[in-house]
Structures are given as structure tokens and as C-alpha cells.
Scaffold this motif. Structure first.
Motif, PDB file in Angstrom:
ATOM      1  N   ILE A 113       0.757  -1.229   0.043  1.00  0.00           N
ATOM      2  CA  ILE A 113      -0.010   0.127  -0.041  1.00  0.00           C
ATOM      3  C   ILE A 113       0.823   1.291   0.051  1.00  0.00           C
ATOM      4  N   GLY A 114       1.984   1.249   0.685  1.00  0.00           N
ATOM      5  CA  GLY A 114       2.982   2.294   0.892  1.00  0.00           C
ATOM      6  C   GLY A 114       3.680   2.639  -0.485  1.00  0.00           C
ATOM      7  N   TRP A 115       3.930   1.345  -1.360  1.00  0.00           N
ATOM      8  CA  TRP A 115       4.428   1.764  -2.674  1.00  0.00           C
ATOM      9  C   TRP A 115       3.517   2.213  -3.445  1.00  0.00           C
ATOM     10  N   PHE A 116       2.354   1.723  -3.535  1.00  0.00           N
ATOM     11  CA  PHE A 116       1.195   2.299  -4.399  1.00  0.00           C
ATOM     12  C   PHE A 116       0.929   3.556  -4.177  1.00  0.00           C
ATOM     13  N   VAL A 117       0.712   4.086  -2.907  1.00  0.00           N
ATOM     14  CA  VAL A 117       0.463   5.676  -2.568  1.00  0.00           C
ATOM     15  C   VAL A 117       1.694   6.439  -3.285  1.00  0.00           C
ATOM     16  N   ALA A 118       2.889   6.007  -2.948  1.00  0.00           N
ATOM     17  CA  ALA A 118       4.047   6.806  -3.543  1.00  0.00           C
ATOM     18  C   ALA A 118       4.082   6.795  -4.749  1.00  0.00           C
ATOM     19  N   TRP A 119       3.885   5.665  -5.436  1.00  0.00           N
ATOM     20  CA  TRP A 119       3.809   5.574  -7.056  1.00  0.00           C
ATOM     21  C   TRP A 119       2.752   6.656  -7.667  1.00  0.00           C
ATOM     22  N   ARG A 120       1.515   6.567  -6.901  1.00  0.00           N
ATOM     23  CA  ARG A 120       0.418   7.263  -7.400  1.00  0.00           C
ATOM     24  C   ARG A 120       0.653   9.051  -7.111  1.00  0.00           C
ATOM     25  N   GLY A 121       1.526   9.155  -6.073  1.00  0.00           N
ATOM     26  CA  GLY A 121       1.923  10.546  -5.548  1.00  0.00           C
ATOM     27  C   GLY A 121       2.965  10.985  -6.612  1.00  0.00           C
ATOM     28  N   ALA A 122       3.630  10.275  -7.163  1.00  0.00           N
ATOM     29  CA  ALA A 122       4.579  10.743  -8.200  1.00  0.00           C
ATOM     30  C   ALA A 122       4.193  10.921  -9.708  1.00  0.00           C
ATOM     31  N   ALA A 123       2.740  10.477  -9.786  1.00  0.00           N
ATOM     32  CA  ALA A 123       2.366  10.357 -11.164  1.00  0.00           C
ATOM     33  C   ALA A 123       2.427  11.898 -11.954  1.00  0.00           C
ATOM     34  N   ARG A 124       2.141  12.941 -11.098  1.00  0.00           N
ATOM     35  CA  ARG A 124       2.204  14.326 -11.672  1.00  0.00           C
ATOM     36  C   ARG A 124       3.730  14.638 -12.199  1.00  0.00           C
ATOM     37  N   HIS A 125       4.787  14.069 -11.343  1.00  0.00           N
ATOM     38  CA  HIS A 125       6.084  14.514 -11.594  1.00  0.00           C
ATOM     39  C   HIS A 125       6.434  13.761 -12.903  1.00  0.00           C
ATOM     40  N   ARG A 126       5.975  12.290 -13.235  1.00  0.00           N
ATOM     41  CA  ARG A 126       6.135  11.535 -14.148  1.00  0.00           C
ATOM     42  C   ARG A 126       5.502  12.235 -15.457  1.00  0.00           C
ATOM     43  N   ARG A 127       4.320  12.561 -15.386  1.00  0.00           N
ATOM     44  CA  ARG A 127       3.485  13.305 -16.478  1.00  0.00           C
ATOM     45  C   ARG A 127       4.210  14.712 -17.140  1.00  0.00           C
ATOM     46  N   SER A 128       4.711  15.546 -15.910  1.00  0.00           N
ATOM     47  CA  SER A 128       5.504  16.551 -16.468  1.00  0.00           C
ATOM     48  C   SER A 128       6.784  16.441 -17.059  1.00  0.00           C
ATOM     49  N   ALA A 129       7.540  15.289 -16.408  1.00  0.00           N
ATOM     50  CA  ALA A 129       8.812  14.971 -17.257  1.00  0.00           C
ATOM     51  C   ALA A 129       8.626  14.582 -18.574  1.00  0.00           C
ATOM     52  N   ARG A 130       7.496  13.685 -18.675  1.00  0.00           N
ATOM     53  CA  ARG A 130       7.172  13.228 -20.152  1.00  0.00           C
ATOM     54  C   ARG A 130       6.773  14.378 -20.930  1.00  0.00           C
ATOM     55  N   ASP A 131       5.654  15.246 -20.380  1.00  0.00           N
ATOM     56  CA  ASP A 131       5.558  16.380 -21.354  1.00  0.00           C
ATOM     57  C   ASP A 131       6.899  17.410 -21.694  1.00  0.00           C
ATOM     58  N   ALA A 132       7.736  17.517 -20.617  1.00  0.00           N
ATOM     59  CA  ALA A 132       8.863  18.385 -20.870  1.00  0.00           C
ATOM     60  C   ALA A 132       9.838  17.642 -21.949  1.00  0.00           C
ATOM     61  N   ARG A 133       9.744  16.117 -21.969  1.00  0.00           N
ATOM     62  CA  ARG A 133      10.603  15.533 -23.065  1.00  0.00           C
ATOM     63  C   ARG A 133      10.012  15.768 -24.291  1.00  0.00           C
ATOM     64  N   ILE A 134       8.571  15.623 -24.553  1.00  0.00           N
ATOM     65  CA  ILE A 134       7.797  15.892 -25.640  1.00  0.00           C
ATOM     66  C   ILE A 134       8.193  17.177 -26.296  1.00  0.00           C
ATOM     67  N   GLU A 135       7.969  18.040 -25.359  1.00  0.00           N
ATOM     68  CA  GLU A 135       8.463  19.541 -25.767  1.00  0.00           C
ATOM     69  C   GLU A 135       9.681  19.656 -26.019  1.00  0.00           C
ATOM     70  N   LEU A 136      10.631  19.173 -25.681  1.00  0.00           N
ATOM     71  CA  LEU A 136      12.091  19.134 -26.059  1.00  0.00           C
ATOM     72  C   LEU A 136      12.302  18.569 -27.418  1.00  0.00           C
ATOM     73  N   ILE A 137      11.704  17.231 -27.660  1.00  0.00           N
ATOM     74  CA  ILE A 137      11.908  16.770 -29.124  1.00  0.00           C
ATOM     75  C   ILE A 137      11.318  17.708 -29.944  1.00  0.00           C
TER      76      ILE A 137
END
Length: 114
Positions: free
Chosen positions: A64-88
Motif C-alpha cells: 500500500i505504501g509503494w502504491f501511494v508513493a507511485w500514485r503521488g509521483a504521477a504528476r512528476h512523471r507526467r510533467s517529465a514526459r511533457d517536458a521530454r515531448i516539448e524538447l523533442i
């Protein structure tokens, strides 16, 4: 031997010894009921050793702790993905502009440059 490996042994070995000691000391079987209303004849019960119940709870808590941490980092993963797309996109746009600029410029001859 690295410091990390030594630290793993220094911390991990006592935890393992305590865990085995806890399991040996709590071998008796307990009845776990999932029916809070009917205590006399519950519809869902499980008989298991007390140590198994404890370790199942610990593993469930870790999951449960791993899942909550994974869900909490979703916005950071999303922003990194968006930044990578914008860089390309920016790199592709830069390359396109560079090619167009090279095609539109007249060829400069080395003997005419002073």
C-alpha cells in the motif's frame, strides 16, 4: 566490501534474527474473522499462525505504501514526459529552421570572403 554492503549486513542481519525469533515465539494458530456482525458463526474466517498474520500485514502495508508513493509521483512523471515531448518538438523545429535557413542563404564562396 563496500560501505553499502556492510551497512546492509549490519542492519539486515539483526532484523532477520528478530523476525525469525518472532515467528518461532508466535507459532500458535489464531482464527481471523472478516465478519464484524456475527461473532458466533462468521461467514469468512481464516486459521493461520500468528506470525503469518503479522508478516502478511507488514507486506500489505509495504504494498500500500509503494502504491501511494507511485500514485503521488504521477504528476512528476507526467510533467517529465511533457517536458521530454516539448524538447523533442523544439529540437525538430530547430533542425527544420536550420535546414530552411541553409537552403535560403546564397552559397558563400571562400574567395569572396575578406
Amino acid at each position: 566490501m563496500t560501505l553499502k554492503r556492510i551497512l546492509n549486513w549490519v542492519v539486515g542481519l539483526p532484523i532477520a534474527i528478530i523476525g525469525v525469533g518472532f515467528a518461532v515465539a508466535n507459532r500458535e494458530w489464531v482464527t481471523v474473522s472478516f465478519d464484524p456482525i456475527n461473532r458466533a458463526q462468521p461467514f469468512a474466517t481464516v486459521n493461520m499462525p500468528l506470525w503469518a498474520l503479522f508478516f502478511a500485514g507488514v507486506l500489505f502495508g509495504i504494498f500500500i505504501g509503494w502504491f501511494v508513493a507511485w500514485r503521488g509521483a504521477a504528476r512528476h512523471r507526467r510533467s517529465a514526459r511533457d517536458a521530454r515531448i516539448e524538447l523533442i518538438r523544439t529540437q525538430q523545429h530547430h533542425e527544420r529552421e536550420k535546414r530552411e535557413l541553409q537552403q535560403n542563404l546564397p552559397a558563400v564562396r571562400p574567395d569572396t570572403v575578406s
